[in-house]
Design a protein around this motif. Structure first.
Motif, PDB file in Angstrom:
ATOM      1  N   THR A  20       0.877  -1.175   0.000  1.00 41.66           N
ATOM      2  CA  THR A  20       0.000   0.000   0.000  1.00 41.66           C
ATOM      3  C   THR A  20       0.910   1.220   0.000  1.00 41.66           C
ATOM      4  N   ALA A  21       1.100   1.806  -1.176  1.00 39.63           N
ATOM      5  CA  ALA A  21       2.044   2.919  -1.328  1.00 39.63           C
ATOM      6  C   ALA A  21       1.480   4.191  -0.710  1.00 39.63           C
ATOM      7  N   VAL A  22       0.163   4.391  -0.858  1.00 41.73           N
ATOM      8  CA  VAL A  22      -0.509   5.563  -0.277  1.00 41.73           C
ATOM      9  C   VAL A  22      -1.764   5.035   0.410  1.00 41.73           C
ATOM     10  N   PRO A  40      10.298  10.242   3.991  1.00 45.90           N
ATOM     11  CA  PRO A  40      11.524   9.556   3.566  1.00 45.90           C
ATOM     12  C   PRO A  40      11.334   8.853   2.225  1.00 45.90           C
ATOM     13  N   ASN A  41      12.392   8.344   1.654  1.00 43.80           N
ATOM     14  CA  ASN A  41      12.290   7.614   0.390  1.00 43.80           C
ATOM     15  C   ASN A  41      11.281   6.476   0.555  1.00 43.80           C
ATOM     16  N   GLY A  42      10.423   6.345  -0.446  1.00 46.11           N
ATOM     17  CA  GLY A  42       9.463   5.247  -0.415  1.00 46.11           C
ATOM     18  C   GLY A  42       8.209   5.544   0.391  1.00 46.11           C
ATOM     19  N   ALA A  43       8.069   6.769   0.895  1.00 42.18           N
ATOM     20  CA  ALA A  43       6.904   7.108   1.737  1.00 42.18           C
ATOM     21  C   ALA A  43       5.612   7.186   0.924  1.00 42.18           C
ATOM     22  N   GLY A  44       5.742   7.399  -0.385  1.00 41.44           N
ATOM     23  CA  GLY A  44       4.535   7.472  -1.219  1.00 41.44           C
ATOM     24  C   GLY A  44       4.290   8.843  -1.831  1.00 41.44           C
ATOM     25  N   LYS A  45       5.274   9.732  -1.740  1.00 47.22           N
ATOM     26  CA  LYS A  45       5.091  11.100  -2.244  1.00 47.22           C
ATOM     27  C   LYS A  45       4.886  11.110  -3.764  1.00 47.22           C
ATOM     28  N   THR A  46       5.798  10.456  -4.473  1.00 45.91           N
ATOM     29  CA  THR A  46       5.712  10.475  -5.937  1.00 45.91           C
ATOM     30  C   THR A  46       4.417   9.824  -6.406  1.00 45.91           C
ATOM     31  N   THR A  47       4.047   8.732  -5.765  1.00 41.59           N
ATOM     32  CA  THR A  47       2.802   8.045  -6.155  1.00 41.59           C
ATOM     33  C   THR A  47       1.610   8.973  -5.943  1.00 41.59           C
ATOM     34  N   THR A  48       1.613   9.726  -4.838  1.00 40.86           N
ATOM     35  CA  THR A  48       0.526  10.681  -4.571  1.00 40.86           C
ATOM     36  C   THR A  48       0.462  11.732  -5.676  1.00 40.86           C
TER      37      THR A  48
HETATM   38  N1  LIG Z   1       4.823   1.043 -10.152  1.00 39.21           N
HETATM   39  C1  LIG Z   1       5.030   0.518  -8.962  1.00 39.21           C
HETATM   40  N2  LIG Z   1       4.900  -0.803  -8.744  1.00 39.21           N
HETATM   41  C2  LIG Z   1       5.081  -1.350  -7.539  1.00 39.21           C
HETATM   42  N3  LIG Z   1       5.413  -0.648  -6.431  1.00 39.21           N
HETATM   43  C3  LIG Z   1       5.568   0.675  -6.572  1.00 39.21           C
HETATM   44  C4  LIG Z   1       5.389   1.331  -7.830  1.00 39.21           C
HETATM   45  N4  LIG Z   1       5.598   2.665  -7.655  1.00 39.21           N
HETATM   46  C5  LIG Z   1       5.895   2.834  -6.353  1.00 39.21           C
HETATM   47  N5  LIG Z   1       5.887   1.649  -5.687  1.00 39.21           N
HETATM   48  C6  LIG Z   1       6.138   1.448  -4.249  1.00 39.21           C
HETATM   49  O1  LIG Z   1       5.306   2.341  -3.537  1.00 39.21           O
HETATM   50  C7  LIG Z   1       5.992   2.875  -2.402  1.00 39.21           C
HETATM   51  C8  LIG Z   1       6.000   4.408  -2.465  1.00 39.21           C
HETATM   52  O2  LIG Z   1       6.854   4.848  -3.525  1.00 39.21           O
HETATM   53  P1  LIG Z   1       7.006   6.369  -3.975  1.00 39.21           P
HETATM   54  O3  LIG Z   1       7.948   6.397  -5.122  1.00 39.21           O
HETATM   55  O4  LIG Z   1       5.666   6.953  -4.157  1.00 39.21           O
HETATM   56  O5  LIG Z   1       7.674   7.008  -2.692  1.00 39.21           O
HETATM   57  P2  LIG Z   1       8.400   8.408  -2.553  1.00 39.21           P
HETATM   58  O6  LIG Z   1       7.960   8.938  -1.232  1.00 39.21           O
HETATM   59  O7  LIG Z   1       8.141   9.242  -3.734  1.00 39.21           O
HETATM   60  O8  LIG Z   1       9.912   8.015  -2.473  1.00 39.21           O
HETATM   61  P3  LIG Z   1      11.176   8.683  -3.217  1.00 39.21           P
HETATM   62  O9  LIG Z   1      11.512   9.899  -2.417  1.00 39.21           O
HETATM   63  O10 LIG Z   1      12.185   7.598  -3.108  1.00 39.21           O
HETATM   64  O11 LIG Z   1      10.749   8.967  -4.629  1.00 39.21           O
HETATM   65  C9  LIG Z   1       7.364   2.239  -2.411  1.00 39.21           C
HETATM   66  O12 LIG Z   1       7.329   1.098  -1.557  1.00 39.21           O
HETATM   67  C10 LIG Z   1       7.542   1.813  -3.850  1.00 39.21           C
HETATM   68  O13 LIG Z   1       8.408   0.707  -3.937  1.00 39.21           O
END
Ligand SMILES: Nc1ncnc2c1ncn2[C@@H]1O[C@H](COP(=O)(O)OP(=O)(O)OP(=O)(O)O)[C@@H](O)[C@H]1O
Length: 316
Positions: A20-22, A40-48
């Motif tokens: 669950t990314a977000v 932090p990295n992987g928190a879900g910011k980019t996905t949001t």
């Molecule tokens: N296309 C995808 N398929 C599977 N998992 C994904 C995908 N995109 C993101 N994730 C997972 O969702 C979670 C959130 O990722 P996201 O890139 O949104 O975080 P972030 O806060 O932007 O981190 P960063 O600062 O590293 O970019 C992570 O566990 C990532 O591995």
């Protein structure tokens, strides 16, 4: 001047298989201020941000710009300018050519290209191929792209990446000026220090969940206040604090008296006739609060207490 729009996330959720990314993100981003999107990295910011921009479909919930989903915007580039981390530019094309292509597709007049190149400090190098650009120049080009449609909303993913200290200072002032014009400016970063001097409000995400939303000031407005006090005669100060039964910790900058207001510490010193060289309130370090929220060892500060609300209300 273009109007800023409120960005609204409501129960926004994205699942990638078991991840669950977000997770049920509910938050508002207001125009007129720079809002930092931290985690932090992987928190879900980019996905949001990708869901906000219609690049990824939400598993649940909604993300809207001025009440509309991205796909419903009539003039997307003129409403929201976005630069996500992996903005890719063809290395063999000049910066001006890149922007001209996007401008034409969006019905934006050609002179705007030179305007935005000037705004981001690339006027002299707009005719060069992007392949020869430094990372910092690419960041500026990404920003120029977001400005093409003169949008009221800017969404930037880690815009300070690759910038030197001078570039970071420039970016800070630039984003603040855009917000001061009434635009909505949302800037993601995994580093608090990068956001600290730029943003007024922050959303903090950890493991896909919102752990704090509010102003940076509120973030450190916790009960962990302390008073730092110092005197030319430290022995006399120590005796005065002992006499008032105030516990203290000697530090380089003076004595730290935890959980006691400066007025009480000052009174204790005055009662013993001790002259002070310093007396100030100290909150917990912002970085400490941020890291604690992110690793789950700290709860978000509670809403501003009533007493403060009434003081502020009375002053208005
Ligand atoms: N296309 C995808 N398929 C599977 N998992 C994904 C995908 N995109 C993101 N994730 C997972 O969702 C979670 C959130 O990722 P996201 O890139 O949104 O975080 P972030 O806060 O932007 O981190 P960063 O600062 O590293 O970019 C992570 O566990 C990532 O591995």
């Amino acid at each position: 001047m273009p109007d800023g729009h409120v960005l609204e996330f409501s129960g926004l959720t994205k699942r990638f298989g078991a991840v669950t990314a977000v997770d049920a993100l509910t938050a508002r981003v207001e125009p007129g201020v720079v809002t930092g999107f931290l985690g932090p990295n992987g928190a879900g910011k980019t996905t949001t941000l990708r869901m906000l921009l219609g690049l990824v479909r939400a598993s649940d919930g909604t993300a809207t710009i001025g009440g509309k989903r991205y796909a419903q915007l009539t003039h997307p580039l003129q409403t929201v300018g976005a630069a996500l981390e992996a903005s890719s530019f063809h290395p063999g094309r000049t910066a001006a050519r890149h922007l001209a292509v996007y401008a034409q597709a969006a019905g934006i007049r050609r002179p705007r290209v030179d305007e935005v190149l000037g705004q981001v400090g690339l006027a002299d190098v707009g005719g060069r191929k992007v392949g020869g650009y430094s990372l910092g120049m690419r960041q500026r080009l990404g920003l120029a792209y977001t400005l093409l449609g003169d949008p009221g909303v800017l969404v930037l993913d880690e815009p300070a990446n690759g910038l030197d200290p001078e570039g970071i200072r420039w970016m800070r002032g630039f984003l603040q000026a855009l917000a001061a014009e009434g635009r909505t400016v949302l800037v993601s970063s995994h580093q608090l220090t990068e956001i600290q001097q730029t943003a007024q409000d922050v959303l903090i995400l950890a493991r896909g969940r919102l752990v704090f939303q509010g102003s940076l000031r509120e973030l450190t407005d916790t009960d962990e206040q302390a008073t730092v006090v110092d005197a030319p005669d430290r022995d006399a100060l120590a005796r005065a604090l002992d006499a008032a039964a105030l516990a203290y910790q000697p530090m380089r900058a003076g004595f730290v008296v935890a959980g006691v207001e400066p007025v009480a510490v000052g009174a204790a010193a005055a009662a013993q006739g001790v002259a002070l060289s310093a007396l100030q309130r100290r909150g917990p370090a912002l970085e400490e609060v941020f890291l604690g929220l992110v690793d789950g060892t700290r709860e978000a500060p509670s809403p501003t207490p009533d007493v403060t609300a009434s003081v502020e209300g009375g002053a208005r």
